[in-house]
Design an enzyme around this catalytic site. Structure first.
Site, PDB file in Angstrom:
ATOM      1  N   PHE A  85       0.859  -1.193   0.000  1.00  0.00           N
ATOM      2  CA  PHE A  85       0.000   0.000   0.000  1.00  0.00           C
ATOM      3  C   PHE A  85       0.897   1.247   0.000  1.00  0.00           C
ATOM      4  CE2 PHE A  85      -2.746   3.247   1.873  1.00  0.00           C
ATOM      5  CZ  PHE A  85      -3.877   3.082   1.088  1.00  0.00           C
ATOM      6  N   ASP A 143       1.559  -5.114   8.540  1.00  0.00           N
ATOM      7  CA  ASP A 143       0.407  -4.232   8.379  1.00  0.00           C
ATOM      8  C   ASP A 143      -0.823  -5.137   8.282  1.00  0.00           C
ATOM      9  OD1 ASP A 143      -1.720  -2.775   7.277  1.00  0.00           O
ATOM     10  OD2 ASP A 143      -0.392  -1.419   6.196  1.00  0.00           O
TER      11      ASP A 143
END
Ligand SMILES: Cc1ncc(COP(=O)(O)O)c(C=O)c1O
Length: 409
Positions: free
Chosen positions: A127, A196
């Protein structure tokens, strides 16, 4: 053919009735919401909880609420509630700030925990915020950034690696990485495993403690349903807490915040990772939202999710033959979404939304259909797949109205 799908959906919905939690959410009529991986739906308990916090706590008890209503302890208390969903024993998760800030803080803590190591390893397609923060911290602490596909990472690790930073589930394709194996390989090389969990917390079992993860971050507004701008969480394994250096040593992380001491002295335990005053309304909305998981394990949510994503893929395969799926077929490698590649992906997402099927677009060519298992049924997914077929056969996705993209896609 389509009747078959309806029958099968009904059978599967019966088989999974125990994890149908739709009544715990407030969803608009006529909408099939496949964007819970971006902004989770509104849990039924949240509006009343927020009303009480605003009127009774803020409105009546004012400043006393910090003590009387547990505001001060909320970051750790809500952290423990999230900990139950990600396999962290109490005292290792703190809530507040954004995922970006939590990642920045975690990576600076890595620099202190791994002095002398000069490399950080991450994936090239992570991301954007993760890639930017990794690059930014690397520039600040003098690390070299190595990009590698997750399956190549174990072969690259040596004592010079400070940390491996990965997303548990890829935000575009929905690929679920093998967290146990990658964490074990990272730790065997002496490096720290930083994960994450934005696309797995509340959807996929993570088992942070069991797998020996070092540090983790994740957001509160996707599968945890904390609402727009909900604060993020950070996990610091208890074995690292004594040596955790907080790059933003704000007063909420001080050992004795109300002594108003001249010098910073970090609090013991996870409180050391706190920064400043948290967004209390959002934090308490997130706390109320987590009640939607009461009495249900993440393993049970995952079982439902796998059945739903498998079924959605089958429905699309049957109704739209030749679909190019970006998400893995293999259950073990798929998070909680079905992603489809198409050159007109943006138009497809808009045309689906016009039919009440809400997903989202991720550049360059992904139709992302997020499957938040607690509030979706197999019957919903037949309807969604039929809408996709209708859009593509009528050409609604080619409407010139979709030529200009919205700011948020
Ligand atoms: C994998 C991942 N990391 C981080 C974020 C967002 O970070 P932040 O909460 O700082 O906006 C997202 C948002 O979609 C995400 O998908």
């Amino acid at each position: 053919m389509t009747d078959d799908l309806d029958r099968r959906a009904a059978e599967l919905d019966d088989a999974h009735a125990a994890t149908d939690l739709r009544t715990r959410f407030l969803l608009p009529a006529g909408v099939i919401y496949l964007d819970g991986n971006s902004l989770g739906a509104l849990p039924r308990a949240v509006p009343d909880a927020i009303e009480r916090v605003v009127r009774e706590q803020w409105g009546s008890d004012l400043i006393a609420s910090w003590n009387r209503h547990g505001w001060w302890d909320a970051p750790g208390r809500v952290g423990d509630a999230i900990g139950r969903l990600v396999g962290a024993a109490p005292g290792q998760v703190v809530v507040g700030d954004s995922t970006s800030v939590r990642l920045f803080q975690s990576l600076h803590a890595v620099a202190a925990l791994r002095p002398g190591a000069s490399v950080v390893v991450t994936e090239p397609d992570g991301f954007p915020t993760d890639r930017y923060v990794v690059d930014g911290v690397a520039a600040q602490v003098g690390w070299r950034v190595v990009h590698a596909r997750p399956d190549e990472i174990p072969g690259l690790l040596d004592e010079d690696v400070a940390a491996v930073v990965l997303s548990h589930v890829d935000y575009r394709t929905g690929e679920l990485l093998d967290l146990p194996r990658l964490t074990a390989a990272t730790r065997a090389a002496g490096a720290l495993a930083v994960w994450d969990l934005c696309h797995s917390a509340g959807a996929v079992p993570v088992d942070l403690d069991r797998h020996g993860v070092d540090l983790a971050v994740g957001c509160g507004y996707k599968y945890l349903n904390g609402g727009p701008g909900a604060p993020a969480f950070g996990y610091v394994a208890s074995r690292h807490q004594d040596r955790f250096v907080n790059v933003v040593p704000g007063w909420h992380g001080h050992a004795q915040p109300f002594e108003m001491a001249d010098d910073y002295q970090g609090a013991p335990g996870i409180a050391r990772a706190r920064i400043g005053t948290p967004p209390l309304l959002s934090l308490l909305a997130l706390e109320a939202a987590l009640d939607a998981f009461a009495g249900v394990t993440v393993e049970a949510v995952r079982e439902r999710s796998l059945s739903l994503t498998r079924f959605l893929r089958n429905c699309i395969d049957r109704l739209v033959p030749g679909t190019d799926f970006a998400s893995p077929l293999d259950d073990a490698a798929r998070g909680s979404q079905v992603a489809v590649r198409h050159e007109a992906a943006y138009g497809i997402v808009q045309a689906l939304a016009a039919r009440g099927v809400v997903g989202d677009f991720r550049t360059p060519d992904i139709v992302r259909l997020g499957v938040a298992a607690p509030y979706l049924t197999h019957a919903d997914l037949v309807t969604a797949a039929r809408a996709l077929r209708e859009v593509l056969t009528t050409g609604e996705h080619l409407d010139p109205a979709w030529a200009a993209r919205n700011a948020v896609t």
